[in-house]
Design an enzyme around this catalytic site. Structure first.
Site, PDB file in Angstrom:
ATOM      1  N   ASP A  95     -12.138  -0.034  -1.899  1.00  0.00           N
ATOM      2  CA  ASP A  95     -11.671   0.679  -0.764  1.00  0.00           C
ATOM      3  C   ASP A  95     -12.949   1.517  -0.223  1.00  0.00           C
ATOM      4  OD1 ASP A  95      -8.770   0.358  -0.696  1.00  0.00           O
ATOM      5  OD2 ASP A  95      -8.917   0.876  -2.580  1.00  0.00           O
ATOM      6  N   ASP A 112     -18.389   4.759  -2.557  1.00  0.00           N
ATOM      7  CA  ASP A 112     -18.290   5.555  -1.490  1.00  0.00           C
ATOM      8  C   ASP A 112     -17.981   6.882  -1.595  1.00  0.00           C
ATOM      9  OD1 ASP A 112     -15.791   4.772  -1.692  1.00  0.00           O
ATOM     10  OD2 ASP A 112     -15.361   4.961   0.140  1.00  0.00           O
ATOM     11  N   ASP A 156     -17.363  -0.800  -5.681  1.00  0.00           N
ATOM     12  CA  ASP A 156     -16.030  -0.451  -5.514  1.00  0.00           C
ATOM     13  C   ASP A 156     -15.238  -1.038  -4.475  1.00  0.00           C
ATOM     14  OD1 ASP A 156     -13.760   1.728  -5.349  1.00  0.00           O
ATOM     15  OD2 ASP A 156     -14.832   2.631  -3.817  1.00  0.00           O
ATOM     16  N   SER A 170     -10.417   2.153  -8.141  1.00  0.00           N
ATOM     17  CA  SER A 170      -9.537   2.777  -8.708  1.00  0.00           C
ATOM     18  C   SER A 170      -7.941   2.220  -8.367  1.00  0.00           C
ATOM     19  CB  SER A 170      -9.502   4.319  -8.185  1.00  0.00           C
ATOM     20  OG  SER A 170     -10.492   5.004  -8.828  1.00  0.00           O
TER      21      SER A 170
END
Length: 216
Positions: free
Chosen positions: A10, A167, A8, A109
């Site tokens: 962020d 996360d 991921d 995302s």
């Protein structure tokens, strides 16, 4: 045997989640739905802005009345120009993976523009080359598996042979649905939340990841 690692962006590669969720909470509150930082983390962290906006408008029962995604991106990029940094230890982890010739990619995302900005700003883009994938490239974002299946397909590795570092509970659920082994990075989301979402391992620092991958 692990053949690839999916990251991921962020909160895993770049230390942006507190900035992002503070701003998103402020914008949702402006739209008429009072929202704290903690509520933003629980409800929206790990999801695309468009999908989060749809939830906000369903709860409001009306459109928010302004271009929330555009305003969010503008404000977030402005703040990140000043404050953004790589997550502690992630550069060293990426170096170990490069030395071991383990393929890596990003599955985020964020919009393609947001991801590119954050990786460039922190000097991490070179580790990933073209292997950067956005939820805006698939029909369904996290917690659905679509993004992670796309990432595995593009790097040519079966999902069961991939480790995902995430996360958010939405990302953990998506990775597990895709068939990946998931390491939950407990930074803003708690270890219990990530474990309940299905994380196979929990870490609180990137320095804890190499032993889980058989590195270092």
């Amino acid at each position: 045997m692990i053949k690839a690692v999916v990251f991921d962006c962020d909160g895993v590669l770049v230390d942006s989640e507190r900035i992002n969720n503070t701003l998103f909470a402020e914008l949702v509150t402006r739209a008429g739905l009072p929202t704290t930082l903690e509520q933003s983390i629980a409800r929206y962290m790990g999801r695309s802005t468009v999908e989060s906006l749809a939830d906000v408008e369903r709860e409001l029962g009306r459109p928010v009345g302004f271009d929330l995604p555009a305003e969010y991106e503008r404000l977030a990029l402005a703040r990140q120009r000043e404050e953004l940094a790589a997550v502690d230890g992630v550069r060293e982890l990426l170096g170990l993976l490069r030395d071991a010739a383990v393929p890596v990619c990003v599955a985020s995302s964020g919009t393609p523009h947001e991801i590119a900005f954050r990786l460039d700003r922190t000097g991490l883009a070179g580790y990933f080359g073209p292997h950067v994938y956005s939820a805006y490239m698939v029909a369904r974002g996290k917690p659905e598996p679509d993004l992670f299946l796309l990432a595995a397909e593009r790097i040519g590795v079966h999902p069961a042979d991939c480790v995902l570092v995430e996360d958010s509970p939405y990302g953990v659920r998506g990775g597990k649905a895709a068939g990946m082994t998931v390491i939950g990075h407990a930074a803003l989301a708690s270890a219990d939340t990530l474990r309940a979402a299905g994380a196979d391992h929990i870490v609180t620092a990137m320095t804890q990841v190499p032993p889980l991958l058989g590195l270092g």
